[in-house]
Scaffold this motif. Structure first.
Motif, mmCIF file in Angstrom:
data_model
loop_
_atom_site.group_PDB
_atom_site.id
_atom_site.type_symbol
_atom_site.label_atom_id
_atom_site.label_comp_id
_atom_site.label_asym_id
_atom_site.label_seq_id
_atom_site.Cartn_x
_atom_site.Cartn_y
_atom_site.Cartn_z
ATOM 1 N N ALA A 38 19.613 15.247 5.752
ATOM 2 C CA ALA A 38 20.683 16.151 6.180
ATOM 3 C C ALA A 38 21.929 15.392 6.598
ATOM 4 O O ALA A 38 23.028 15.918 6.524
ATOM 5 N N LEU A 39 21.761 14.139 7.041
ATOM 6 C CA LEU A 39 22.910 13.385 7.537
ATOM 7 C C LEU A 39 23.977 13.242 6.471
ATOM 8 O O LEU A 39 25.145 13.072 6.768
ATOM 9 N N ARG A 40 23.574 13.343 5.213
ATOM 10 C CA ARG A 40 24.525 13.124 4.134
ATOM 11 C C ARG A 40 25.385 14.356 3.866
ATOM 12 O O ARG A 40 26.415 14.263 3.242
ATOM 13 N N HIS A 41 24.893 15.536 4.270
ATOM 14 C CA HIS A 41 25.651 16.746 3.971
ATOM 15 C C HIS A 41 26.107 17.430 5.251
ATOM 16 O O HIS A 41 25.292 17.694 6.126
ATOM 17 N N GLU A 42 27.392 17.725 5.275
ATOM 18 C CA GLU A 42 27.969 18.377 6.451
ATOM 19 C C GLU A 42 27.223 19.676 6.762
ATOM 20 O O GLU A 42 26.910 19.969 7.906
ATOM 21 N N ALA A 55 24.752 26.855 8.825
ATOM 22 C CA ALA A 55 24.858 25.871 7.746
ATOM 23 C C ALA A 55 25.525 26.474 6.525
ATOM 24 O O ALA A 55 26.308 25.819 5.852
ATOM 25 N N ARG A 78 22.073 20.714 14.011
ATOM 26 C CA ARG A 78 22.741 20.682 15.305
ATOM 27 C C ARG A 78 22.039 21.640 16.268
ATOM 28 O O ARG A 78 22.107 21.484 17.469
ATOM 29 N N TRP A 91 24.114 20.618 6.165
ATOM 30 C CA TRP A 91 22.774 20.478 6.753
ATOM 31 C C TRP A 91 22.817 19.767 8.086
ATOM 32 O O TRP A 91 21.917 19.934 8.904
ATOM 33 N N ARG A 92 23.859 18.994 8.303
ATOM 34 C CA ARG A 92 24.055 18.448 9.649
ATOM 35 C C ARG A 92 24.243 19.591 10.626
ATOM 36 O O ARG A 92 23.731 19.575 11.731
ATOM 37 N N ARG A 93 24.997 20.609 10.186
ATOM 38 C CA ARG A 93 25.224 21.775 11.050
ATOM 39 C C ARG A 93 23.903 22.479 11.357
ATOM 40 O O ARG A 93 23.688 22.963 12.446
ATOM 41 N N ARG A 122 15.730 15.726 8.247
ATOM 42 C CA ARG A 122 16.835 15.375 9.126
ATOM 43 C C ARG A 122 17.620 14.204 8.597
ATOM 44 O O ARG A 122 18.840 14.165 8.633
ATOM 45 N N HIS A 123 16.876 13.233 8.062
ATOM 46 C CA HIS A 123 17.494 12.039 7.512
ATOM 47 C C HIS A 123 18.364 12.411 6.303
ATOM 48 O O HIS A 123 19.504 11.989 6.188
#
Lengths: 308, 335
Positions: free
Chosen positions: A27-31, A300, A38, A33-35, A24-25
């Motif tokens: 993932a914050l850097r890539h749009e 994603a 979500r 993986w943020r998706r 998760r941490h």
């Protein structure tokens, strides 16, 4: 449960939670993986799958007993879950938790390997059919139609009738070889659209050989649906293995698999429900987690959601 | 089949297209069981030659078949009929090995720089692939330099580039195999006006430096004006007018060319505009109108019953001028 197996279990839980937190941490850097994260269920799915994979790999550590050993078939049979027997014992007095851990190896192993075979084969057949079209496509897709029309369980039953009992490797192969039809349809549709794209036409115009166009230009751009279909395939293959084992034609007893455990416990389901409950729960959880992960991946990897 | 009269020989033609036809078969009626529907005549008997080192501008609106001409010439689509001679050799008769050798000599630059590059390959990977396949000595850095891109772009993915930069990469990819002939399929239509000029200048520079021959496809005459030596105008799969560039801009002899020219934007706001607005849509290429394909929309004052029945041949007007037009009234062009 010995002290060592308790410790291993706690470590497995903490480790899987840590893995998800780390993912998760990152993932914050890539749009993209943020998706993925979500979806709240996607994170839970990841966590559950990680935990079960750790249990499967570390089965000798988490399991206090040999999964095949029958400590005391008279006094310890159908023992209810307790601190000594985390998930109780079955009708032969075997420790259900130990069988569960070793069964995870077999079930998840067949699931992953079978899905790998199915998705690779399905992708290749779909790509070839979609890229060459005409008679190649017609022949391959009529074959796929037949494959989809035949109930898989009958095909596997025929294989079992032919070779008596199937070894682990053969079982995986038979399951993999009967599970690729849907994937090939999906990949074909994607390839049909991709082959008209200018960069594929450009590759052909440059004289790039067909195989290289397919594997270098077309398939990498069809990765998103392939990955999603792989995640769903693992669940399907796992279910097929479970139903085959339940019918007594899957993994050979006394070797544990989740399907076997349900079959063994079926006779005592009213008096000792724990013998079937945990294996059944695990199968459902894995399939649900994989569906959740596949949903997350679908979002994603969808390039339409990428910022321009 | 009578070939239209050849233009006066400038040099031996590098590319010679003769009566090229591409029909797309339509589905049969009644779920494939009934009579066949008429095929879509995307390209319906197109002939032209391009001398070595020259540029032919091929102009027409969407659906006129100009892109199909380019793609069938490179055998990216199979033609229904006709011949394409490249240095005198019949392109459609080549076996797969000879075709691969030919791929090095004929290249294509695409319209949409967003779909013409593989999104999963870096610029370097895109450019290195053709070099590897044909065993060429060229380098990625030299190619990038030639199209005016800095070497830092080698490591970038297409989505990290602007439209103009991508189009330069697309041109570099076409150049990588050292071709003699390039089909430029609307190479600037998808770009900003300021970038259009840069890319056009780049193409002109490359042509001079590498002695390239272009088939330059475009949908408006303004872009072609700067780069083409000869211009051919297509309408419904047929060439309706073909002439040296200066000639066609000075005195268009086909009413369709006249209408296209009147649509070119005029930079001087005080200039008198005499815009011809065509009525109606382009007819379906599956059912082209009888007679002159342009007659339902033709604004020519002399339009007569003859236009509805008799197909005007592509003929030289006036004789010996090298100016071809497919209009019964080409001698009295519209003003």
């Amino acid at each position: 449960m010995t002290f060592g197996s308790w410790l291993a279990l706690v470590v497995a839980i903490v480790l899987s939670a840590e893995v998800v937190r780390w993912l998760r941490h990152r993932a914050l850097r890539h749009e993209r993986w943020r998706r993925f994260f979500r979806h709240p269920t996607a994170a839970w799915g990841c966590g559950i799958l990680t935990f079960l994979i750790i249990v499967a790999i570390a089965a000798p550590l988490v399991a206090p007993l040999d999964p095949i050993v029958q400590p005391d078939p008279v006094r310890l049979k159908n023992h209810a879950p307790s601190l000594t027997f985390l998930m109780g014992t079955d009708v032969f007095s075997r420790d259900v938790w130990s069988r569960f851990a070793y069964g995870a190896r077999v079930s998840l192993g067949i699931g992953a390997l079978g899905a790998l075979i199915a998705v690779s084969l399905g992708s290749c057949v779909g790509a070839v059919a979609g890229y060459y079209r005409r008679w190649v496509d017609a022949i391959l897709m009529r074959g796929v139609d037949i494959g989809l029309a035949l109930p898989r369980i009958f095909i596997v039953l025929m294989a079992v009738a032919l070779w008596d009992r199937l070894s682990f490797a053969w079982l995986t192969l038979v399951i993999g070889l009967t599970s690729w039809f849907a994937t090939s349809r999906l990949v074909r549709a994607e390839v049909l659209a991709l082959r008209e794209r200018d960069f594929v036409v450009a590759a052909r115009a440059l004289g790039v050989p067909s195989s290289r166009v397919i594997f270098g230009h077309v398939l990498p751009n069809a990765a998103a649906p392939i990955i999603v279909s792989a995640a769903l395939s693992v669940g399907n293959v796992l279910l097929l293995e479970a139903s085959l084992s339940f019918l007594g034609i899957g993994v050979a007893p006394p070797r544990p698999s989740w399907g076997n455990m349900i079959a063994d416990g079926a006779v005592t389901i009213y008096t000792a429900p724990w013998t079937t409950l945990f294996a059944g729960l695990a199968i459902s959880l894995v399939v649900m987690s994989l569906n959740a992960v596949a949903d997350g991946l679908r979002d994603a990897l969808d390039p339409r959601q990428d910022p321009a | 089949m009578t070939a239209p009269p050849a233009p006066p020989p400038v040099a031996a033609p590098l590319v010679d297209v003769r009566d090229l036809v591409k029909h797309y078969a339509a589905e049969r009626r009644w779920f494939g069981l009934g009579r066949p529907r008429p095929p879509v005549r995307a390209v319906d008997g197109v002939s032209f030659t391009i001398p070595s080192g020259r540029t032919l501008g091929l102009v027409g609106e969407s659906g006129s078949g100009k892109t199909t001409v380019g793609r069938t010439m490179l055998r990216l689509q199979e033609a229904t009929g006709g011949r394409v001679l490249f240095e005198g050799r019949d392109v459609f008769a080549l076996d797969s090995r000879a075709l691969r050798a030919l791929r090095r000599r004929m290249q294509i630059v695409f319209q949409d720089p967003y779909s013409s590059l593989n999104p999963r390959m870096t610029v370097q990977e895109t450019l290195r692939e053709p070099l590897e396949i044909h065993g060429l000595a060229g380098t990625v850095a030299a190619l990038l330099d030639e199209v005016g891109l800095d070497a830092v772009f080698a490591k970038r993915y297409p989505h990290e580039l602007s439209g103009g930069q991508r189009q330069r990469v697309g041109i570099a990819r076409a150049l990588s195999v050292e071709p003699q002939f390039i089909v430029c399929d609307e190479p600037v239509s998808a770009l900003d006006v300021s970038v259009q000029a840069q890319v056009l200048n780049l193409l002109a520079d490359l042509q001079a430096r590498r002695r390239l021959t272009y088939l330059f496809i475009a949908h408006d005459l303004a872009v072609v004006r700067h780069i083409a030596d000869d211009v051919a105008v297509m309408y419904l799969g047929k060439i309706v007018e073909r002439a040296p560039a200066a000639e066609i801009y000075a005195l268009p002899r086909h009413p369709y060319t006249r209408a296209l020219l009147s649509a070119v934007p005029e930079p001087d706001p005080k200039a008198k505009k005499n815009r011809i607005v065509l009525s109606g849509d382009v007819p379906s290429p599956a059912m082209p109108p009888p007679g002159c394909p342009f007659h339902p929309r033709c604004p020519h004052p002399l339009k007569s019953a003859r236009c509805r029945t008799e197909v005007p041949p592509l003929r030289e007007v006036p004789a010996g001028s090298g100016h071809l037009a497919a209009c019964h009234y080409a001698e009295q062009p519209m003003k």
